[in-house]
Design a protein around this motif. Structure first.
Motif, PDB file in Angstrom:
ATOM      1  N   LEU A 293       0.835  -1.207   0.000  1.00 14.48           N
ATOM      2  CA  LEU A 293       0.000   0.000   0.000  1.00 14.48           C
ATOM      3  C   LEU A 293       0.866   1.253   0.000  1.00 14.48           C
ATOM      4  O   LEU A 293       0.554   2.233  -0.685  1.00 14.48           O
ATOM      5  CB  LEU A 293      -0.926  -0.004   1.216  1.00 14.48           C
ATOM      6  CG  LEU A 293      -2.094  -0.991   1.180  1.00 14.48           C
ATOM      7  CD1 LEU A 293      -2.841  -0.983   2.513  1.00 14.48           C
ATOM      8  CD2 LEU A 293      -3.048  -0.659   0.037  1.00 14.48           C
ATOM      9  N   GLN A 294       1.982   1.226   0.746  1.00 13.39           N
ATOM     10  CA  GLN A 294       2.876   2.371   0.772  1.00 13.39           C
ATOM     11  C   GLN A 294       3.539   2.575  -0.580  1.00 13.39           C
ATOM     12  O   GLN A 294       3.685   3.706  -1.060  1.00 13.39           O
ATOM     13  CB  GLN A 294       3.939   2.175   1.856  1.00 13.39           C
ATOM     14  CG  GLN A 294       4.864   3.379   2.036  1.00 13.39           C
ATOM     15  CD  GLN A 294       4.114   4.622   2.460  1.00 13.39           C
ATOM     16  OE1 GLN A 294       3.377   4.590   3.438  1.00 13.39           O
ATOM     17  NE2 GLN A 294       4.296   5.730   1.742  1.00 13.39           N
ATOM     18  N   GLN A 295       3.940   1.462  -1.225  1.00 18.55           N
ATOM     19  CA  GLN A 295       4.528   1.546  -2.559  1.00 18.55           C
ATOM     20  C   GLN A 295       3.534   2.121  -3.557  1.00 18.55           C
ATOM     21  O   GLN A 295       3.892   2.944  -4.404  1.00 18.55           O
ATOM     22  CB  GLN A 295       4.997   0.158  -3.013  1.00 18.55           C
ATOM     23  CG  GLN A 295       6.223  -0.362  -2.274  1.00 18.55           C
ATOM     24  CD  GLN A 295       6.600  -1.761  -2.725  1.00 18.55           C
ATOM     25  OE1 GLN A 295       5.816  -2.453  -3.381  1.00 18.55           O
ATOM     26  NE2 GLN A 295       7.786  -2.199  -2.355  1.00 18.55           N
ATOM     27  N   LYS A 296       2.286   1.683  -3.455  1.00 18.38           N
ATOM     28  CA  LYS A 296       1.242   2.177  -4.355  1.00 18.38           C
ATOM     29  C   LYS A 296       1.004   3.664  -4.133  1.00 18.38           C
ATOM     30  O   LYS A 296       0.881   4.440  -5.097  1.00 18.38           O
ATOM     31  CB  LYS A 296      -0.052   1.395  -4.136  1.00 18.38           C
ATOM     32  CG  LYS A 296      -1.188   1.760  -5.085  1.00 18.38           C
ATOM     33  CD  LYS A 296      -2.375   0.837  -4.867  1.00 18.38           C
ATOM     34  CE  LYS A 296      -3.482   1.133  -5.874  1.00 18.38           C
ATOM     35  NZ  LYS A 296      -4.077   2.472  -5.652  1.00 18.38           N
ATOM     36  N   GLU A 297       0.972   4.084  -2.867  1.00 21.97           N
ATOM     37  CA  GLU A 297       0.768   5.498  -2.555  1.00 21.97           C
ATOM     38  C   GLU A 297       1.933   6.343  -3.062  1.00 21.97           C
ATOM     39  O   GLU A 297       1.730   7.416  -3.652  1.00 21.97           O
ATOM     40  CB  GLU A 297       0.613   5.684  -1.048  1.00 21.97           C
ATOM     41  CG  GLU A 297       0.361   7.123  -0.631  1.00 21.97           C
ATOM     42  CD  GLU A 297       0.201   7.282   0.864  1.00 21.97           C
ATOM     43  OE1 GLU A 297       0.165   8.438   1.343  1.00 21.97           O
ATOM     44  OE2 GLU A 297       0.120   6.253   1.566  1.00 21.97           O
ATOM     45  N   ASP A 298       3.159   5.862  -2.851  1.00 23.09           N
ATOM     46  CA  ASP A 298       4.337   6.587  -3.339  1.00 23.09           C
ATOM     47  C   ASP A 298       4.318   6.692  -4.860  1.00 23.09           C
ATOM     48  O   ASP A 298       4.665   7.735  -5.432  1.00 23.09           O
ATOM     49  CB  ASP A 298       5.621   5.876  -2.892  1.00 23.09           C
ATOM     50  CG  ASP A 298       5.834   5.956  -1.386  1.00 23.09           C
ATOM     51  OD1 ASP A 298       5.185   6.801  -0.743  1.00 23.09           O
ATOM     52  OD2 ASP A 298       6.642   5.161  -0.862  1.00 23.09           O
ATOM     53  N   HIS A 299       3.914   5.600  -5.508  1.00 20.79           N
ATOM     54  CA  HIS A 299       3.830   5.573  -6.965  1.00 20.79           C
ATOM     55  C   HIS A 299       2.813   6.594  -7.478  1.00 20.79           C
ATOM     56  O   HIS A 299       3.096   7.355  -8.408  1.00 20.79           O
ATOM     57  CB  HIS A 299       3.451   4.161  -7.409  1.00 20.79           C
ATOM     58  CG  HIS A 299       3.029   4.047  -8.834  1.00 20.79           C
ATOM     59  ND1 HIS A 299       3.899   4.219  -9.880  1.00 20.79           N
ATOM     60  CD2 HIS A 299       1.825   3.781  -9.399  1.00 20.79           C
ATOM     61  CE1 HIS A 299       3.247   4.071 -11.024  1.00 20.79           C
ATOM     62  NE2 HIS A 299       1.989   3.810 -10.755  1.00 20.79           N
ATOM     63  N   GLU A 300       1.637   6.634  -6.850  1.00 20.34           N
ATOM     64  CA  GLU A 300       0.602   7.576  -7.283  1.00 20.34           C
ATOM     65  C   GLU A 300       1.019   9.019  -7.019  1.00 20.34           C
ATOM     66  O   GLU A 300       0.744   9.901  -7.836  1.00 20.34           O
ATOM     67  CB  GLU A 300      -0.715   7.240  -6.588  1.00 20.34           C
ATOM     68  CG  GLU A 300      -1.315   5.904  -7.041  1.00 20.34           C
ATOM     69  CD  GLU A 300      -2.643   5.602  -6.379  1.00 20.34           C
ATOM     70  OE1 GLU A 300      -3.087   6.436  -5.544  1.00 20.34           O
ATOM     71  OE2 GLU A 300      -3.245   4.555  -6.682  1.00 20.34           O
ATOM     72  N   ASN A 301       1.680   9.254  -5.888  1.00 17.56           N
ATOM     73  CA  ASN A 301       2.169  10.608  -5.604  1.00 17.56           C
ATOM     74  C   ASN A 301       3.196  11.040  -6.637  1.00 17.56           C
ATOM     75  O   ASN A 301       3.228  12.212  -7.051  1.00 17.56           O
ATOM     76  CB  ASN A 301       2.782  10.666  -4.201  1.00 17.56           C
ATOM     77  CG  ASN A 301       1.743  10.568  -3.108  1.00 17.56           C
ATOM     78  OD1 ASN A 301       0.568  10.850  -3.323  1.00 17.56           O
ATOM     79  ND2 ASN A 301       2.161  10.159  -1.923  1.00 17.56           N
ATOM     80  N   LEU A 302       4.053  10.112  -7.065  1.00 20.22           N
ATOM     81  CA  LEU A 302       5.052  10.417  -8.083  1.00 20.22           C
ATOM     82  C   LEU A 302       4.385  10.777  -9.406  1.00 20.22           C
ATOM     83  O   LEU A 302       4.757  11.751 -10.065  1.00 20.22           O
ATOM     84  CB  LEU A 302       5.993   9.226  -8.273  1.00 20.22           C
ATOM     85  CG  LEU A 302       7.054   9.358  -9.379  1.00 20.22           C
ATOM     86  CD1 LEU A 302       7.976  10.534  -9.091  1.00 20.22           C
ATOM     87  CD2 LEU A 302       7.852   8.075  -9.514  1.00 20.22           C
ATOM     88  N   ILE A 303       3.373  10.006  -9.799  1.00 20.93           N
ATOM     89  CA  ILE A 303       2.648  10.284 -11.044  1.00 20.93           C
ATOM     90  C   ILE A 303       1.980  11.653 -10.974  1.00 20.93           C
ATOM     91  O   ILE A 303       2.038  12.438 -11.931  1.00 20.93           O
ATOM     92  CB  ILE A 303       1.600   9.185 -11.318  1.00 20.93           C
ATOM     93  CG1 ILE A 303       2.305   7.875 -11.685  1.00 20.93           C
ATOM     94  CG2 ILE A 303       0.660   9.594 -12.450  1.00 20.93           C
ATOM     95  CD1 ILE A 303       1.364   6.727 -11.960  1.00 20.93           C
ATOM     96  N   HIS A 304       1.369  11.982  -9.834  1.00 22.97           N
ATOM     97  CA  HIS A 304       0.703  13.276  -9.687  1.00 22.97           C
ATOM     98  C   HIS A 304       1.702  14.430  -9.714  1.00 22.97           C
ATOM     99  O   HIS A 304       1.337  15.554 -10.086  1.00 22.97           O
ATOM    100  CB  HIS A 304      -0.113  13.317  -8.392  1.00 22.97           C
ATOM    101  CG  HIS A 304      -1.473  12.700  -8.512  1.00 22.97           C
ATOM    102  ND1 HIS A 304      -2.507  13.315  -9.184  1.00 22.97           N
ATOM    103  CD2 HIS A 304      -1.965  11.518  -8.066  1.00 22.97           C
ATOM    104  CE1 HIS A 304      -3.592  12.544  -9.135  1.00 22.97           C
ATOM    105  NE2 HIS A 304      -3.290  11.456  -8.468  1.00 22.97           N
ATOM    106  N   SER A 305       2.948  14.178  -9.303  1.00 23.32           N
ATOM    107  CA  SER A 305       3.955  15.241  -9.338  1.00 23.32           C
ATOM    108  C   SER A 305       4.500  15.476 -10.739  1.00 23.32           C
ATOM    109  O   SER A 305       5.071  16.532 -11.012  1.00 23.32           O
ATOM    110  CB  SER A 305       5.112  14.903  -8.389  1.00 23.32           C
ATOM    111  OG  SER A 305       5.900  13.836  -8.899  1.00 23.32           O
TER     112      SER A 305
END
Length: 225
Positions: free
Chosen positions: A27-39
């Motif tokens: 879940l943390q990896q997924k959240e980090d991944h989505e935050n990266l895409i949004h940035s």
């Protein structure tokens, strides 16, 4: 029997703890991944990419999931037209001669400090979107449809906002003036005061995500050229 039951109970608890830890990590990896895409991408593009990747993940076992930016299904995101967008470019006066006289690490540290300040200026206005940096050039677009989620009302109520209640062209010009002033507060690695040039142009542009390996959100058209 008691020893066997006790050992089974301990093993069960260990497995449950490991499973919870693994789920938490995923879940943390997924959240980090989505935050990266949004940035990297505008909200509209980011949401579509995340939705498509989530669909792809359903066909892949959890043990093989990859939350990187390696290969993305871009679909309909390849091209979108925008009208009356203002593009602003900045570059640094004397950058080429300066970079030839100092160490590359010093140049990178200086550019990072300058562009972080420009990023902060962009974040203060919901009409602005940082497109890219190329060498010492910093490119901003004002008025792109669907690139920022911050509401106009919030931007107006924020005293640090530099132009969200204005038209895109005015917001870009105000950003340029702020960038000029911000640059003058810095000293380049060759001990010269930092000065930048800024230019703007307004017109229609085409935006899109280019490539599937390390994709980029780009703008095309005579307005950009």
């Amino acid at each position: 029997v008691d020893i066997s039951n006790r050992q089974s109970f301990i093993n069960k608890k260990i497995i449950e703890a490991l499973t919870k830890q693994r789920e938490k990590t995923l879940l943390q990896q997924k959240e980090d991944h989505e935050n990266l895409i949004h940035s990297i991408f505008p909200p509209m593009v980011a949401k579509d990419l995340i939705r498509k990747q989530s669909g792809q993940d359903l066909t892949v076992s959890q043990s093989r999931r990859d939350f990187g930016l390696g290969h993305m299904n871009l679909g309909s995101l390849v091209a979108q037209m925008h009208q009356e967008v203002t593009i602003l470019f900045t570059d640094i006066v004397g950058f080429t001669s300066m970079s030839q006289t100092v160490a590359p690490q010093q140049v990178m540290e200086f550019l990072h400090e300058l562009f972080v300040r420009f990023d902060e200026l962009v974040d203060r206005d919901s009409l602005l979107w940082k497109v890219e940096t190329i060498g010492d050039a910093f490119m901003v677009a004002s008025g792109l449809e669907g690139v920022r989620t911050k509401s106009r009302e919030l931007a107006i109520s924020d005293p640090s906002s530099i132009g969200s209640c204005l038209c895109p062209a005015t917001a870009a010009v105000l950003f340029g003036k702020s960038a000029l002033a911000e640059a003058r507060t810095l000293t380049m690695p060759n001990s010269m005061q930092c000065q930048i040039r800024a230019g703007v142009h307004t017109g229609d542009v085409c935006s899109g995500v280019v490539g599937t390996r390390m994709p980029r959100y780009c703008l095309f058209g005579d307005t950009v050229n």
